[in-house]
Design a protein around this motif. Structure first.
Motif, PDB file in Angstrom:
ATOM      1  N   PRO A  28       0.989  -1.219   0.036  1.00 18.67           N
ATOM      2  CA  PRO A  28      -0.126  -0.067   0.068  1.00 18.67           C
ATOM      3  C   PRO A  28       0.815   1.358   0.035  1.00 18.67           C
ATOM      4  CG  PRO A  28       0.187  -1.032   2.115  1.00 18.67           C
ATOM      5  CD  PRO A  28       0.747  -2.168   1.132  1.00 18.67           C
ATOM      6  N   TRP A  29       0.256   2.198  -0.550  1.00 17.09           N
ATOM      7  CA  TRP A  29       1.138   3.543  -0.708  1.00 17.09           C
ATOM      8  C   TRP A  29       0.296   4.751  -0.292  1.00 17.09           C
ATOM      9  CZ3 TRP A  29       5.906   4.167  -0.720  1.00 17.09           C
ATOM     10  CH2 TRP A  29       6.614   5.458  -0.943  1.00 17.09           C
ATOM     11  N   PRO A  30       0.512   5.650   0.582  1.00 18.51           N
ATOM     12  CA  PRO A  30       1.879   5.468   1.421  1.00 18.51           C
ATOM     13  C   PRO A  30       1.822   4.286   2.441  1.00 18.51           C
ATOM     14  CG  PRO A  30       0.652   7.237   2.437  1.00 18.51           C
ATOM     15  CD  PRO A  30      -0.232   6.756   1.195  1.00 18.51           C
ATOM     16  N   PRO A  31       3.021   3.729   2.804  1.00 16.05           N
ATOM     17  CA  PRO A  31       2.773   2.571   3.851  1.00 16.05           C
ATOM     18  C   PRO A  31       2.760   2.791   5.197  1.00 16.05           C
ATOM     19  CG  PRO A  31       5.150   3.366   3.320  1.00 16.05           C
ATOM     20  CD  PRO A  31       4.449   3.854   2.299  1.00 16.05           C
ATOM     21  N   GLU A 146      10.576   5.661   4.215  1.00 20.89           N
ATOM     22  CA  GLU A 146       9.107   5.993   3.864  1.00 20.89           C
ATOM     23  C   GLU A 146       8.311   5.475   5.006  1.00 20.89           C
ATOM     24  OE1 GLU A 146       9.949   2.666   0.710  1.00 20.89           O
ATOM     25  OE2 GLU A 146      11.077   4.413   1.714  1.00 20.89           O
ATOM     26  N   GLU A 147       8.528   4.594   5.684  1.00 16.20           N
ATOM     27  CA  GLU A 147       7.643   4.080   7.007  1.00 16.20           C
ATOM     28  C   GLU A 147       7.914   4.913   8.270  1.00 16.20           C
ATOM     29  OE1 GLU A 147       7.252  -0.808   6.085  1.00 16.20           O
ATOM     30  OE2 GLU A 147       9.516   0.117   6.674  1.00 16.20           O
ATOM     31  N   CYS A 148       8.684   5.993   8.144  1.00 19.10           N
ATOM     32  CA  CYS A 148       8.950   6.743   9.368  1.00 19.10           C
ATOM     33  C   CYS A 148       8.155   8.184   9.310  1.00 19.10           C
ATOM     34  CB  CYS A 148      10.530   7.093   9.300  1.00 19.10           C
ATOM     35  SG  CYS A 148      11.760   5.553   9.409  1.00 19.10           S
ATOM     36  N   LEU A 149       8.195   8.578  10.389  1.00 20.93           N
ATOM     37  CA  LEU A 149       7.532  10.069  10.694  1.00 20.93           C
ATOM     38  C   LEU A 149       8.489  10.778  11.450  1.00 20.93           C
ATOM     39  CD1 LEU A 149       5.000  11.941  10.295  1.00 20.93           C
ATOM     40  CD2 LEU A 149       4.307  11.204  12.547  1.00 20.93           C
ATOM     41  N   LEU A 198      -0.389   6.716  14.101  1.00 18.39           N
ATOM     42  CA  LEU A 198      -0.980   5.770  14.341  1.00 18.39           C
ATOM     43  C   LEU A 198      -2.386   5.629  13.266  1.00 18.39           C
ATOM     44  CD1 LEU A 198      -1.655   5.744  18.046  1.00 18.39           C
ATOM     45  CD2 LEU A 198       0.026   4.297  16.831  1.00 18.39           C
ATOM     46  N   ALA A 199      -2.567   6.803  12.803  1.00 21.41           N
ATOM     47  CA  ALA A 199      -3.796   6.513  11.647  1.00 21.41           C
ATOM     48  C   ALA A 199      -3.418   6.191  10.277  1.00 21.41           C
ATOM     49  CB  ALA A 199      -4.446   8.062  11.679  1.00 21.41           C
ATOM     50  N   GLY A 200      -2.003   5.995  10.136  1.00 19.39           N
ATOM     51  CA  GLY A 200      -1.209   5.595   8.956  1.00 19.39           C
ATOM     52  C   GLY A 200      -0.621   6.684   8.404  1.00 19.39           C
TER      53      GLY A 200
END
Length: 209
Positions: A28-31, A146-149, A198-200
Motif C-alpha cells: 500500500p502507498w503510502p505505507p 518511507e515508514e518513518c514519521l 497511528l492513523a497511518g
C-alpha cells in the motif's frame, strides 16, 4: 484471423493473472508508519541552547504520555538531533551523552539515538536538513525511510524528512520561523503527531498542508 482469435483468450487470461498477482503483492502507498523519529531540543524537551547540564533537562508538556502511546501501539521511537555544541567546543560528547541519558531517564527508552556533532560549515550529510540522521535511524530500526514519521519544531526537521523520503510533521513553537510553517503538515502537540502516525500517516482533521 482464426488463429489470432483462438490466441486472445489465453493471452488475456495470462495478463489478467499477472495483474492480479501484482496487485495482491503490491505494498500500500503510502505505507503505514512503523517508526516515529523525534527531534530533541524544542520538541521533546524545552530548548536550552547548547545545554550540557542534565539538570536543565525539562520535557515539554505531554511528551511522556505521547511516547508511551506510541510504544503501547508498537511503534518504534527514536531521536534525531543536531548537536553542534560539540563542533563549537561548547560541550563535549560525554556531556551531550549525559543530557541524552537524562532525557531517557525522564521519558523512557528509545529504540535508537542518532545525533550530528558537526557545525553548519562542516559539509556533513547528517546535519539536518540533510537526510543522514533519518536514514541512519531507519536502518537502525530495520524500517524503510518511507515508514518513518519525523517530528520536529523547525523547518530543518521537515526538510530532512523529505530529503530522506520520510514523512514530516512540524510542531510550531516560538522558535519556529513563520516561513517554515508554509506548505508543511503541522500538529498542535506531540500526542496529535503520534495519533497521526497511528492513523497511518495520512491526512487527518486539524492537519494542514
Amino acid at each position: 484471423m482464426t488463429v489470432t482469435s483462438l490466441a486472445i483468450p489465453p493471452v488475456a487470461t495470462w495478463h489478467w493473472l499477472r495483474g492480479l498477482v501484482a496487485a495482491r503483492s503490491a505494498a500500500p502507498w503510502p505505507p503505514p508508519v512503523r517508526a516515529v523519529l523525534f527531534d530533541r531540543d524544542g520538541t521533546l524537551i524545552h530548548d536550552v541552547p547548547y545545554n550540557k547540564d542534565p539538570e536543565k533537562v525539562e520535557p515539554v508538556p505531554g511528551a511522556k504520555e505521547a511516547l508511551d502511546l506510541a510504544r503501547r501501539a508498537g511503534l518504534r521511537v527514536g531521536v534525531v538531533t543536531n548537536q553542534s555544541a560539540i563542533a563549537r567546543g561548547l560541550a563535549t560528547e560525554a556531556e551531550v551523552a549525559a543530557v541524552n541519558a537524562r532525557v531517557t531517564e525522564l521519558l523512557g527508552p528509545f529504540d535508537t539515538w542518532r545525533q550530528c556533532p558537526h557545525g553548519t560549515g562542516d559539509g556533513c550529510d547528517c546535519r539536518k536538513p540533510a537526510p543522514g540522521l533519518v536514514l541512519q535511524a531507519a536502518a537502525d530500526l530495520g524500517v524503510a525511510p518511507e515508514e518513518c514519521l519525523v517530528v520536529g519544531d523547525i523547518g530543518g526537521d521537515v526538510a530532512a524528512a523529505r530529503a530522506a523520503g520520510a514523512r514530516g510533521v512540524l510542531i510550531p513553537t516560538p522558535r519556529t520561523r513563520p516561513g517554515e510553517t508554509a506548505g508543511v503538515r503541522r500538529a498542535a502537540g506531540l500526542e496529535e503527531a503520534v495519533r497521526y502516525a497511528l492513523a497511518g500517516g495520512t491526512g487527518a482533521v486539524s492537519w494542514h498542508e
